[in-house]
Design a protein around this motif. Structure first.
Motif, PDB file in Angstrom:
ATOM      1  N   LEU A  98       0.649  -1.274  -0.047  1.00  0.00           N
ATOM      2  CA  LEU A  98       0.123   0.073  -0.061  1.00  0.00           C
ATOM      3  C   LEU A  98       0.685   1.339   0.018  1.00  0.00           C
ATOM      4  N   TYR A  99       2.131   1.031   0.268  1.00  0.00           N
ATOM      5  CA  TYR A  99       3.176   2.277   0.464  1.00  0.00           C
ATOM      6  C   TYR A  99       3.195   2.960  -0.965  1.00  0.00           C
ATOM      7  N   ASP A 162       9.934   4.002  -4.722  1.00  0.00           N
ATOM      8  CA  ASP A 162      11.121   4.696  -4.490  1.00  0.00           C
ATOM      9  C   ASP A 162      12.219   3.892  -3.872  1.00  0.00           C
ATOM     10  N   GLN A 163      13.154   4.576  -3.195  1.00  0.00           N
ATOM     11  CA  GLN A 163      14.386   3.802  -2.574  1.00  0.00           C
ATOM     12  C   GLN A 163      13.896   2.945  -1.382  1.00  0.00           C
ATOM     13  N   HIS A 164      12.806   3.478  -0.481  1.00  0.00           N
ATOM     14  CA  HIS A 164      12.578   2.849   0.650  1.00  0.00           C
ATOM     15  C   HIS A 164      11.527   1.488   0.113  1.00  0.00           C
ATOM     16  N   ARG A 200       9.147   2.469   7.539  1.00  0.00           N
ATOM     17  CA  ARG A 200       8.531   3.434   6.688  1.00  0.00           C
ATOM     18  C   ARG A 200       7.280   2.975   5.883  1.00  0.00           C
ATOM     19  N   VAL A 201       7.897   1.738   5.245  1.00  0.00           N
ATOM     20  CA  VAL A 201       6.825   1.255   3.965  1.00  0.00           C
ATOM     21  C   VAL A 201       6.035   0.178   4.799  1.00  0.00           C
ATOM     22  N   THR A 202       6.351  -0.470   5.912  1.00  0.00           N
ATOM     23  CA  THR A 202       5.262  -1.533   6.322  1.00  0.00           C
ATOM     24  C   THR A 202       4.719  -1.109   7.731  1.00  0.00           C
ATOM     25  N   GLY A 203       5.213  -0.290   8.591  1.00  0.00           N
ATOM     26  CA  GLY A 203       4.891   0.260   9.777  1.00  0.00           C
ATOM     27  C   GLY A 203       5.107  -0.698  10.827  1.00  0.00           C
TER      28      GLY A 203
END
Length: 280
Positions: A98-99, A162-164, A200-203
């Motif tokens: 979802l990110y 993105d990079q993340h 940041r991506v998954t929480g």
């Protein structure tokens, strides 16, 4: 109770969606009225009739409402109210997917809750065919999955990496086979950078996600075996626990049951939502 799980055929869709699943309760005679869902790092989009209610309980927190809804990653075992007849058609997204998606009114990252969703708004359509999809899902699962591929393709085609997200994809490929402390060396990246991007991506932290994945694999392993065939010392070793007491503590912490009680009550602790299904 009937259920199925199938996978996207479209390659672009499969990059973000893990599987489609359906579960339907057609009779009130089913004794499994309050099943539990195991902790899950993935997000599910659940399509159901507009007036059909949902109720997820992690005491003291409760998420309830009616109609189609998101079930975001859960860090604790959930108890569901399945006491009435129902049908759920689920879309299980890959961890962290979802990110990268442009989802209206979505606050990222969201954990430990369920929220109603406007399917027309989500997919930029007029008159999302929920009832039609549910009816097809009852009788023609593969046709239903093809229609879901078609409906979700525009949303997923516009995904942005993105990079993340790229770092997180690399971590997820190694997470089930590599100690968290070794990931930095294998990916030629600092541990701090990996952890920051993954969260940041998954929480979630990498360790939290790894523990959930290991739990899922272990419960599926146990689900396929009779109690008399299970050697708990061997299970502890197979799934990376230091000893049997460590396994007992972790299982008790994550799903509220000891290994022995899990096997005795396996019908009450399931992950039918794109994961473990009942044995034949």
């Amino acid at each position: 109770m009937q259920s199925w799980i199938h996978y996207p055929k479209n390659i672009k869709v499969a990059k973000y969606i893990s599987c489609y699943w359906l579960i339907e309760k057609t009779t009130l005679q089913d004794i499994n009225n309050f099943p539990k869902l195991n902790p899950d790092p993935a997000t599910h989009l659940i399509i159901c009739p507009q007036k059909q209610g949902f109720h997820y309980d992690t005491a003291p927190q409760v998420s309830s409402g009616s109609g189609s809804h998101w079930l975001f990653p859960q860090q604790q075992t959930l108890q569901i109210d399945h006491s009435e007849r129902f049908i759920y058609l689920g879309v299980k997204f890959h961890i962290g997917a979802l990110y990268s998606l442009d989802i209206p009114d979505y606050n990222h990252p969201t954990l430990n809750q369920a929220d109603t969703v406007d399917m027309d708004h989500l997919l930029s359509v007029t008159g999302f065919p929920a009832e039609s999809l549910l009816q097809i899902g009852r009788t023609e699962p593969l046709e239903c999955c093809d229609k879901l591929d078609e409906l979700f393709l525009p949303l997923l085609t516009n995904a942005k990496e993105d990079q993340h997200s790229e770092i997180t994809h690399k971590v997820l490929q190694l997470l089930d086979s590599t100690a968290v402390s070794e990931l930095g060396g294998k990916l030629f990246c600092s541990q701090r950078t990996l952890e920051r991007s993954f969260n940041r991506v998954t929480g979630l932290t990498m360790k939290q996600c790894q523990s959930m994945n290991k739990l899922e694999a272990m419960l599926e392993y146990l689900y396929q075996r009779d109690a008399s065939d299970i050697d708990w010392v061997d299970v502890a070793f197979k799934f990376g626990f230091s000893d049997q007491p460590h396994l007992i503590r972790q299982l008790k912490k994550q799903i509220g049951l000891t290994p022995k009680h899990y096997v005795e009550e396996r019908g009450l602790t399931i992950d039918i939502y794109g994961g473990v299904t009942a044995r034949d």
